[in-house]
Scaffold this active site. Sequence first.
Site, PDB file in Angstrom:
ATOM      1  N   GLU A  68     -57.163  68.080 -43.428  1.00 14.70           N
ATOM      2  CA  GLU A  68     -56.950  69.157 -42.462  1.00 14.70           C
ATOM      3  C   GLU A  68     -57.542  70.432 -43.045  1.00 14.70           C
ATOM      4  O   GLU A  68     -57.368  70.704 -44.229  1.00 14.70           O
ATOM      5  CB  GLU A  68     -55.441  69.301 -42.194  1.00 14.70           C
ATOM      6  CG  GLU A  68     -55.042  70.488 -41.363  1.00 14.70           C
ATOM      7  CD  GLU A  68     -55.789  70.593 -40.028  1.00 14.70           C
ATOM      8  OE1 GLU A  68     -55.815  69.635 -39.257  1.00 14.70           O
ATOM      9  OE2 GLU A  68     -56.376  71.670 -39.779  1.00 14.70           O
ATOM     10  N   ASP A  95     -62.775  70.900 -45.429  1.00 18.03           N
ATOM     11  CA  ASP A  95     -63.563  70.716 -44.210  1.00 18.03           C
ATOM     12  C   ASP A  95     -64.236  69.345 -44.297  1.00 18.03           C
ATOM     13  O   ASP A  95     -64.801  69.003 -45.341  1.00 18.03           O
ATOM     14  CB  ASP A  95     -64.618  71.817 -44.102  1.00 18.03           C
ATOM     15  CG  ASP A  95     -65.265  71.831 -42.728  1.00 18.03           C
ATOM     16  OD1 ASP A  95     -65.731  70.761 -42.277  1.00 18.03           O
ATOM     17  OD2 ASP A  95     -65.299  72.894 -42.099  1.00 18.03           O
ATOM     18  N   ASP A 117     -61.476  68.604 -31.974  1.00 19.54           N
ATOM     19  CA  ASP A 117     -61.834  69.766 -31.152  1.00 19.54           C
ATOM     20  C   ASP A 117     -63.112  69.453 -30.359  1.00 19.54           C
ATOM     21  O   ASP A 117     -64.091  68.968 -30.930  1.00 19.54           O
ATOM     22  CB  ASP A 117     -62.055  70.985 -32.053  1.00 19.54           C
ATOM     23  CG  ASP A 117     -60.808  71.298 -32.885  1.00 19.54           C
ATOM     24  OD1 ASP A 117     -59.698  71.104 -32.369  1.00 19.54           O
ATOM     25  OD2 ASP A 117     -60.948  71.718 -34.046  1.00 19.54           O
ATOM     26  N   LYS A 121     -69.486  73.908 -25.751  1.00 19.94           N
ATOM     27  CA  LYS A 121     -70.795  74.569 -25.560  1.00 19.94           C
ATOM     28  C   LYS A 121     -71.890  73.776 -26.277  1.00 19.94           C
ATOM     29  O   LYS A 121     -71.715  73.363 -27.430  1.00 19.94           O
ATOM     30  CB  LYS A 121     -70.752  75.986 -26.112  1.00 19.94           C
ATOM     31  CG  LYS A 121     -69.846  76.888 -25.295  1.00 19.94           C
ATOM     32  CD  LYS A 121     -69.898  78.304 -25.769  1.00 19.94           C
ATOM     33  CE  LYS A 121     -68.991  79.147 -24.880  1.00 19.94           C
ATOM     34  NZ  LYS A 121     -68.273  80.173 -25.593  1.00 19.94           N
ATOM     35  N   ASP A 153     -58.528  62.855 -25.279  1.00 23.26           N
ATOM     36  CA  ASP A 153     -58.229  62.994 -23.845  1.00 23.26           C
ATOM     37  C   ASP A 153     -59.427  63.616 -23.141  1.00 23.26           C
ATOM     38  O   ASP A 153     -59.427  63.698 -21.917  1.00 23.26           O
ATOM     39  CB  ASP A 153     -57.031  63.933 -23.654  1.00 23.26           C
ATOM     40  CG  ASP A 153     -57.386  65.330 -24.144  1.00 23.26           C
ATOM     41  OD1 ASP A 153     -57.777  65.460 -25.314  1.00 23.26           O
ATOM     42  OD2 ASP A 153     -57.323  66.284 -23.344  1.00 23.26           O
ATOM     43  N   GLU A 192     -49.520  63.554 -32.345  1.00 24.29           N
ATOM     44  CA  GLU A 192     -48.782  64.605 -31.629  1.00 24.29           C
ATOM     45  C   GLU A 192     -49.483  64.955 -30.306  1.00 24.29           C
ATOM     46  O   GLU A 192     -48.856  65.047 -29.255  1.00 24.29           O
ATOM     47  CB  GLU A 192     -48.668  65.881 -32.491  1.00 24.29           C
ATOM     48  CG  GLU A 192     -47.505  65.897 -33.456  1.00 24.29           C
ATOM     49  CD  GLU A 192     -47.898  65.443 -34.851  1.00 24.29           C
ATOM     50  OE1 GLU A 192     -49.055  65.039 -35.064  1.00 24.29           O
ATOM     51  OE2 GLU A 192     -47.019  65.473 -35.744  1.00 24.29           O
ATOM     52  N   TYR A 193     -50.809  65.151 -30.374  1.00 19.08           N
ATOM     53  CA  TYR A 193     -51.548  65.508 -29.155  1.00 19.08           C
ATOM     54  C   TYR A 193     -51.486  64.378 -28.125  1.00 19.08           C
ATOM     55  O   TYR A 193     -51.348  64.623 -26.929  1.00 19.08           O
ATOM     56  CB  TYR A 193     -53.021  65.818 -29.504  1.00 19.08           C
ATOM     57  CG  TYR A 193     -53.253  67.262 -29.838  1.00 19.08           C
ATOM     58  CD1 TYR A 193     -52.687  67.832 -30.976  1.00 19.08           C
ATOM     59  CD2 TYR A 193     -54.052  68.074 -29.041  1.00 19.08           C
ATOM     60  CE1 TYR A 193     -52.894  69.162 -31.302  1.00 19.08           C
ATOM     61  CE2 TYR A 193     -54.264  69.405 -29.350  1.00 19.08           C
ATOM     62  CZ  TYR A 193     -53.685  69.941 -30.485  1.00 19.08           C
ATOM     63  OH  TYR A 193     -53.887  71.265 -30.797  1.00 19.08           O
ATOM     64  N   GLU A 194     -51.573  63.150 -28.611  1.00 21.89           N
ATOM     65  CA  GLU A 194     -51.554  62.006 -27.695  1.00 21.89           C
ATOM     66  C   GLU A 194     -50.220  61.936 -26.939  1.00 21.89           C
ATOM     67  O   GLU A 194     -50.185  61.658 -25.731  1.00 21.89           O
ATOM     68  CB  GLU A 194     -51.769  60.732 -28.515  1.00 21.89           C
ATOM     69  CG  GLU A 194     -51.903  59.471 -27.697  1.00 21.89           C
ATOM     70  CD  GLU A 194     -52.373  58.305 -28.572  1.00 21.89           C
ATOM     71  OE1 GLU A 194     -52.616  58.493 -29.788  1.00 21.89           O
ATOM     72  OE2 GLU A 194     -52.491  57.200 -28.015  1.00 21.89           O
TER      73      GLU A 194
HETATM   74  N1  SAM Z   1     -55.125  64.673 -34.967  1.00 19.07           N
HETATM   75  C1  SAM Z   1     -54.016  65.541 -34.533  1.00 19.07           C
HETATM   76  C2  SAM Z   1     -53.427  65.005 -33.271  1.00 19.07           C
HETATM   77  O1  SAM Z   1     -54.086  64.202 -32.601  1.00 19.07           O
HETATM   78  O2  SAM Z   1     -52.281  65.389 -32.939  1.00 19.07           O
HETATM   79  C3  SAM Z   1     -54.486  66.986 -34.388  1.00 19.07           C
HETATM   80  C4  SAM Z   1     -55.504  67.253 -33.318  1.00 19.07           C
HETATM   81  S1  SAM Z   1     -56.086  68.943 -33.304  1.00 19.07           S
HETATM   82  C5  SAM Z   1     -56.741  69.176 -31.716  1.00 19.07           C
HETATM   83  C6  SAM Z   1     -57.578  68.820 -34.291  1.00 19.07           C
HETATM   84  C7  SAM Z   1     -57.327  69.146 -35.751  1.00 19.07           C
HETATM   85  O3  SAM Z   1     -58.508  68.869 -36.492  1.00 19.07           O
HETATM   86  C8  SAM Z   1     -56.985  70.600 -36.013  1.00 19.07           C
HETATM   87  O4  SAM Z   1     -55.791  70.695 -36.765  1.00 19.07           O
HETATM   88  C9  SAM Z   1     -58.200  71.133 -36.770  1.00 19.07           C
HETATM   89  O5  SAM Z   1     -57.859  72.155 -37.681  1.00 19.07           O
HETATM   90  C10 SAM Z   1     -58.707  69.885 -37.454  1.00 19.07           C
HETATM   91  N2  SAM Z   1     -60.151  69.923 -37.743  1.00 19.07           N
HETATM   92  C11 SAM Z   1     -61.132  70.200 -36.859  1.00 19.07           C
HETATM   93  N3  SAM Z   1     -62.337  70.162 -37.450  1.00 19.07           N
HETATM   94  C12 SAM Z   1     -62.109  69.831 -38.751  1.00 19.07           C
HETATM   95  C13 SAM Z   1     -62.957  69.657 -39.873  1.00 19.07           C
HETATM   96  N4  SAM Z   1     -64.291  69.827 -39.767  1.00 19.07           N
HETATM   97  N5  SAM Z   1     -62.403  69.321 -41.051  1.00 19.07           N
HETATM   98  C14 SAM Z   1     -61.049  69.179 -41.155  1.00 19.07           C
HETATM   99  N6  SAM Z   1     -60.187  69.350 -40.125  1.00 19.07           N
HETATM  100  C15 SAM Z   1     -60.713  69.678 -38.936  1.00 19.07           C
END
Ligand code: SAM
Length: 213
Positions: A68, A95, A117, A121, A153, A192-194
Amino acid sequence: MRLRHIQGAEETIASSPFVIQEPKQHRGTWNQVFGSSSPLEIEVGMGKGRFIMEKASANPDINYIGIERYSSVLLRGLQKRSEMDLENIYFMRIDAKDMAEIFAPGEVDRIYLNFSDPWPKDRHAKRRLTSPVFMSVYDKILAPRGVVEFKTDNRGLFEYSLESIPSAGWEITEHTFDLHNSTMAEGNVMTEYEMKFASEGKPICKLIARRTG
Ligand code: SAM
């Protein structure tokens, strides 16, 4: 997901026994970190970590790492982690673009991308975790028949991924536009998101991609 800055988050993460502090030092020797040569599976963007902790709890013979990039989000995962008695899971605040500096070629068996995410764009397409840029990072660290599992989703991101992943030289072995009403639902662990999207009646898309090389 990017939560408001939480005071003390960095310090808590820096002193947590559940977080790998200098991950690059373990490149090629992750089995020593875990004390076992079990397969290694990674969730990129674990958020609060429900999925990966459930997986670790259900599969003690698999090692897991949750990645994360935001401290404030990882902190939420650590709170839950401290309530669980697990020996086969660690977290990292990094990252995903740096994964090839942290894992040696072939060291990882499976990568999970859950509700990544969407970066809608066009000019941000390279930031999508299923873009050819990221697929080439996964390619560098996955075992020869290693697998990427992707759930979302977001129909636009999913349709993009159905094209971007094969264009990066991977084979999509299975996919569905409605996971919870498909044969791919067996053994599904919800994130959680699911759980949120499913409770709103939104269909969940899933694909599994395999390296061809
Ligand atoms: N996987 C979880 C869920 O489904 O409940 C969280 C989904 S959340 C929309 C996406 C997560 O991915 C965020 O917490 C974001 O900070 C992390 N994230 C996005 N790009 C990332 C990257 N390049 N490296 C590490 N984490 C990343």
